[in-house]
Design a protein around this motif. Structure first.
Motif, PDB file in Angstrom:
ATOM      1  N   VAL A 159       5.796   1.256  -6.470  1.00  0.00           N
ATOM      2  CA  VAL A 159       4.659   1.733  -5.686  1.00  0.00           C
ATOM      3  C   VAL A 159       3.409   1.871  -6.553  1.00  0.00           C
ATOM      4  N   SER A 160       2.260   1.689  -5.928  1.00  0.00           N
ATOM      5  CA  SER A 160       0.985   1.873  -6.616  1.00  0.00           C
ATOM      6  C   SER A 160       0.774   3.344  -6.918  1.00  0.00           C
ATOM      7  N   LYS A 161       0.005   3.612  -7.968  1.00  0.00           N
ATOM      8  CA  LYS A 161      -0.249   4.995  -8.370  1.00  0.00           C
ATOM      9  C   LYS A 161      -0.931   5.776  -7.257  1.00  0.00           C
TER      10      LYS A 161
ATOM     11  N   LYS B  20       1.764  -0.346 -10.975  1.00  0.00           N
ATOM     12  CA  LYS B  20       2.864   0.078 -10.111  1.00  0.00           C
ATOM     13  C   LYS B  20       3.865   0.877 -10.938  1.00  0.00           C
ATOM     14  N   ARG B  21       4.523   1.815 -10.256  1.00  0.00           N
ATOM     15  CA  ARG B  21       5.564   2.601 -10.908  1.00  0.00           C
ATOM     16  C   ARG B  21       6.813   2.596 -10.041  1.00  0.00           C
TER      17      ARG B  21
ATOM     18  N   ASP C 224       5.154   9.884  -9.353  1.00  0.00           N
ATOM     19  CA  ASP C 224       5.159   8.422  -9.340  1.00  0.00           C
ATOM     20  C   ASP C 224       3.961   7.873  -8.587  1.00  0.00           C
ATOM     21  N   SER C 225       3.455   8.644  -7.623  1.00  0.00           N
ATOM     22  CA  SER C 225       2.298   8.224  -6.833  1.00  0.00           C
ATOM     23  C   SER C 225       1.660   9.457  -6.226  1.00  0.00           C
TER      24      SER C 225
ATOM     25  N   TYR D  15       6.225  11.621  -4.839  1.00  0.00           N
ATOM     26  CA  TYR D  15       4.809  11.278  -4.609  1.00  0.00           C
ATOM     27  C   TYR D  15       4.123  12.472  -3.970  1.00  0.00           C
TER      28      TYR D  15
ATOM     29  N   ILE E 243      -3.604  -1.255  -3.796  1.00  0.00           N
ATOM     30  CA  ILE E 243      -2.714  -0.250  -3.223  1.00  0.00           C
ATOM     31  C   ILE E 243      -1.650  -0.958  -2.380  1.00  0.00           C
TER      32      ILE E 243
ATOM     33  N   CYS F 125      -1.339   6.227  -3.183  1.00  0.00           N
ATOM     34  CA  CYS F 125      -0.746   5.962  -1.875  1.00  0.00           C
ATOM     35  C   CYS F 125      -1.813   6.261  -0.827  1.00  0.00           C
TER      36      CYS F 125
END
Length: 315
Positions: free
Chosen positions: A13-15, A3-4, A224-225, A196, A47, A17
């Motif tokens: 959030v997960s890498k 997560k970032r 970030d994602s 993202y 996710i 989406c």
């Protein structure tokens, strides 16, 4: 999956989406049950981030997926073309009602082009900011196909999240190239904006090079994602495998590598509504024929929403 932090929003959030556009009526037209199962599988694999929009009509799919999960376990981003207080209020209420949630994590103004279009939606912007203050939205932002909008967002404090097109060929970028887009998102990210990306495979046009496409976006530190559409369990597993450790499993050998195309059915009446709706200028009517510029088309499928005869599909 790692997560970032999404910029300065405080959201983790997960890498990857899960982009829900491709499962909805504009593309695969999966039922809510089918789409919900795909989303739940992605949750089980790590996710925690979903991208949707009012246009996509996938709120019912997300509702099915959320059953059994704590609300704060899943980050949901949605978008609308709201331009006034009334349209913004209707969009937010629709999202909350149809997904049966008390708040939405991220709400975006859809397809902004530059500072002028953002300011032209100022009434909606002000409404969403007020709803953030009341706890109905956790972060506000824009989605865009334009470098100019990314640059403008850097100086607009209310915009916390930017969702731009990013892929190795720059497909879909309307006012420059991928190098210019990367410079703009890097500057915005350093200013604290959550970024993202969308369409890492150019809407499917770069599918034959998808490992290279993934490698490209995964190595961009200012992302970030990355939102990507997924229509099968196999796609989810492969994408997560690449995002986690950069490997392609044996399942990769069975992936269909045929390029997707926008298709127009023979009963098209050439009414022109899709032409006006396409922000990429990929459609035109000439000599009583609807023509597609496949070099410009990013296979978003948005144009199909405006076809009264249901002639347009991504196949």
């Amino acid at each position: 999956m790692k997560k970032r932090r999404l910029g300065n929003t405080g959201l983790q959030v997960s890498k990857l989406c899960f982009g829900s556009l491709t499962m909805g009526p504009l593309q695969a037209n999966l039922t809510p049950d089918e789409g919900g199962k795909l989303l739940r599988h992605s949750f089980e694999k790590g996710i925690n981030f979903i991208d949707t929009a009012e246009l996509y009509e996938t709120y019912p799919h997300i509702l099915k997926a959320l059953n059994g999960y704590k609300r704060d376990e899943i980050i949901i981003a949605s978008k609308s073309y709201a331009y006034s207080k009334a349209t913004a209020e209707a969009s937010l209420k629709k999202a909350l009602k149809e997904m049966k949630i008390d708040y939405i994590d991220i709400f975006l103004l859809h397809e902004q082009e530059n500072e002028n279009t953002i300011r032209g939606h100022n009434e909606a912007l002000e409404y969403f900011v007020k709803m953030k203050e009341k706890g109905y939205i956790r972060a506000f932002g824009i989605s865009t196909h334009h470098i100019a909008a990314v640059k403008a967002s850097g100086s607009i404090n209310e915009i916390e999240v930017i969702h731009p097109i990013v892929n190795m060929s720059g497909l879909g970028i309307q006012d420059g190239n991928i190098e210019d887009m990367l410079l703009a998102i890097d500057k915005a990210h350093k200013a604290g904006k959550g970024i993202y990306g969308m369409k890492p495979l150019g809407g499917g046009n770069l599918l034959r090079s998808f490992k290279e496409c993934f490698d490209f976006v995964l190595n961009i530190s200012s992302l970030d994602s990355i939102a990507i559409g997924m229509q099968t369990i196999e796609e989810i597993n492969i994408n997560i495998s690449i995002a986690n450790d950069g490997t392609c499993s044996e399942a990769l050998k069975n992936v269909k590598l045929d390029n997707k195309k926008l298709s127009i059915s023979e009963w098209c009446e050439k009414c022109g509504k899709c032409v006006h709706a396409c922000s990429h200028n990929a459609l035109k009517i000439k000599h009583d024929k609807l023509l597609i510029d496949h070099d410009k088309c990013v296979l978003c499928g948005y144009c199909s929403k405006y076809c009264p005869q249901f002639c347009i599909k991504v196949v």
